[in-house]
Design an enzyme around this catalytic site. Structure first.
Site, PDB file in Angstrom:
ATOM      1  N   GLY A  83      35.617  36.284  37.694  1.00  0.00           N
ATOM      2  CA  GLY A  83      34.825  35.194  38.256  1.00  0.00           C
ATOM      3  C   GLY A  83      35.667  34.269  39.104  1.00  0.00           C
ATOM      4  O   GLY A  83      36.710  34.658  39.637  1.00  0.00           O
ATOM      5  N   SER A 115      40.171  40.347  35.280  1.00  0.00           N
ATOM      6  CA  SER A 115      40.484  39.265  36.208  1.00  0.00           C
ATOM      7  C   SER A 115      40.548  37.919  35.489  1.00  0.00           C
ATOM      8  O   SER A 115      41.470  37.662  34.720  1.00  0.00           O
ATOM      9  CB  SER A 115      39.440  39.248  37.330  1.00  0.00           C
ATOM     10  OG  SER A 115      39.850  38.398  38.375  1.00  0.00           O
ATOM     11  N   LYS A 157      50.705  32.621  48.842  1.00  0.00           N
ATOM     12  CA  LYS A 157      50.889  31.421  48.019  1.00  0.00           C
ATOM     13  C   LYS A 157      49.986  31.453  46.796  1.00  0.00           C
ATOM     14  O   LYS A 157      50.413  31.122  45.681  1.00  0.00           O
ATOM     15  CB  LYS A 157      50.604  30.167  48.851  1.00  0.00           C
ATOM     16  CG  LYS A 157      51.702  29.787  49.829  1.00  0.00           C
ATOM     17  CD  LYS A 157      51.364  28.487  50.549  1.00  0.00           C
ATOM     18  CE  LYS A 157      52.500  28.063  51.472  1.00  0.00           C
ATOM     19  NZ  LYS A 157      52.182  26.798  52.180  1.00  0.00           N
TER      20      LYS A 157
END
Length: 445
Positions: A83, A115, A157
């Site tokens: 998500g 994730s 980054k």
């Protein structure tokens, strides 16, 4: 008056629905402290779905409730494909600073802590998994290599930040930081057995009962530094599910539903523009559109895609007023499909629109535009039946002798008329052949 009464009835119906929702929400039973004073309970919550903003609100409420009850532990049964990254940060922060031990249990069998779920699981005081479940694939989606060889600076980054964050959480909980970092950088996934062997989790459990049995007697350290021994054996279970408001917001956070709400809303506004005064399509369309935009906003949809869809409906509306012979409508369909595909392109796992829904919706709108173009073309070919030009060819009655001028009665009105073929007596039927200013030219019928 009819419109006013309809509006009042609609307002009354909406008020009734809101009142019912409020009563349902207030009527949701919450465990009382008195019921569990004798023996600290275990608060259990379950979540299955993508990690969206309402997920963070729900889990925060569960943990706060466990703290208020003085629970011995708070168990979160989790299964998620992933998500939103910012929402994941909120959930992890809440767990890390909880004043009660938080156990994340990836279940049921076949569940997934993918994730975002990886970060949430390893942040728990105790991480557990059911047989057949898996964890990992935590690379931030949508910010990977642009050409397969190198990353742009912003993407790099964010990846570095996610990897450092994962290592920090793993080190805090005494987990395998290298394995967690591989899940972030290389999208590595691990089975429950592999996760236990690599020290990504603390234990495997067949079900909730087995989990509570294994947890009993374990000692965890809270963010305050206090060491707490879990007393889960025989502890009362307090199940805390989503309340009606949270369920509603979760439903609105479904990408497919958000997409449908937005398209239905715009379609309703189109109908109102085509047929001013219908009221209901405009009101329903405005409400659906706002709900859809709210949902897309909470899901971090790509606003370039939203603007393309809005442009598409603008072109659909323009097609009804500009004789483009379908060019504007075709452009609208192309813009609509492109915007739909871009809405969640490169988004996190679990958040995206079903391609079949996009295709079906696009075909429906293409058919509507085709019907609209057909109707416009037929209207342009049809003879004029309104206005002064519409009088030509109509029958009338002479009200006075036309010598050659006089009065004729046509369509409930008296007109001055000039006969084109000699005198016409009062009472004779005439046919209008032309119009000059406010005078008609007629001949005998």
């Amino acid at each position: 008056m009819n419109d006013l009464r309809a509006a009042k009835r609609g307002a009354a119906l909406l008020g009734s629905i809101l009142l019912l929702a409020l009563l349902l929400n207030l009527g949701t039973p919450l465990p009382s402290v008195r019921a569990v004073e004798g023996n600290p309970p275990v608060v259990v919550a379950g979540y299955d779905g993508a990690v969206v903003p309402i997920t963070a609100k729900y889990l925060e409420r569960v943990i706060r409730h466990a703290e208020n009850l003085g629970a011995t532990a708070c168990v979160i049964q989790l299964s998620t494909p992933g998500g939103l990254y910012t929402t994941t940060q909120e959930i992890v922060t809440t767990i890390l600073n909880a004043r009660v031990p938080v156990i994340v249990y990836v279940s049921p069998a076949g569940g997934w802590a993918g994730s975002a779920g990886t970060f949430i699981t390893i942040s728990a005081h105790v991480a557990a998994m059911a047989p057949g479940s898996r964890i990992g694939a935590a690379h931030p989606v949508g910010i990977g290599p642009s050409d397969g060889q190198q990353q742009d600076i912003p993407s790099q980054k964010i990846t570095e930040d996610a990897a450092a964050w994962a290592r920090s959480i793993a080190q805090l909980r005494g987990k395998n930081a290298d394995a967690v970092e591989q899940a972030v950088r290389e999208s590595k996934s691990y089975s429950d057995a592999e996760a236990l062997k690599l020290n990504l989790i603390d234990l495997r459990a067949q079900d909730l009962e087995d989990l509570l049995r294994q947890l009993d007697g374990k000692t965890v350290t809270l963010s305050s530094g206090a060491r707490v021994e879990l007393r889960t054996k025989g502890a009362p279970i307090v199940n805390l599910s989503m309340n009606p408001v949270e369920k509603t917001l979760l439903a609105l956070s479904n990408p497919d539903l958000a997409y449908i709400l937005m398209t239905v809303g715009m379609a309703g506004l189109m109908v109102e523009i085509y047929n001013p005064g219908l009221i209901f399509p405009g009101v329903a369309g405005a409400i659906s559109l706002l709900l859809g935009l709210y949902s897309l906003g909470t899901l971090d949809a790509y606003w370039g895609g939203v603007l393309l869809i809005i442009l598409a409906f603008g072109l659909f509306i323009a097609e009804a007023f500009v004789p483009s012979h379908g060019i504007l409508g075709a452009g609208g369909v192309i813009s609509f499909v492109t915007g739909s595909l871009l809405l969640f392109s490169g988004g996190p796992p679990g958040i995206g629109i079903n391609i079949s829904l996009i295709v079906t919706t696009a075909l429906v709108f293409a058919a509507l535009v085709a019907l609209l173009v057909t109707a416009v073309v037929r209207g342009q070919k049809r003879a004029v039946t309104t206005g002064s030009e519409g009088l030509i060819g109509r029958m009338g009655t002479a009200r006075s002798d036309l010598l050659p001028e006089g009065l004729v009665f046509v369509e409930g009105e008296l007109w001055r008329a000039v006969s084109e073929e000699g005198p016409i007596k009062a009472g004779e039927k005439v046919v209008i052949t032309a119009m000059e200013g406010l005078n008609l030219r007629v001949r005998r019928a």
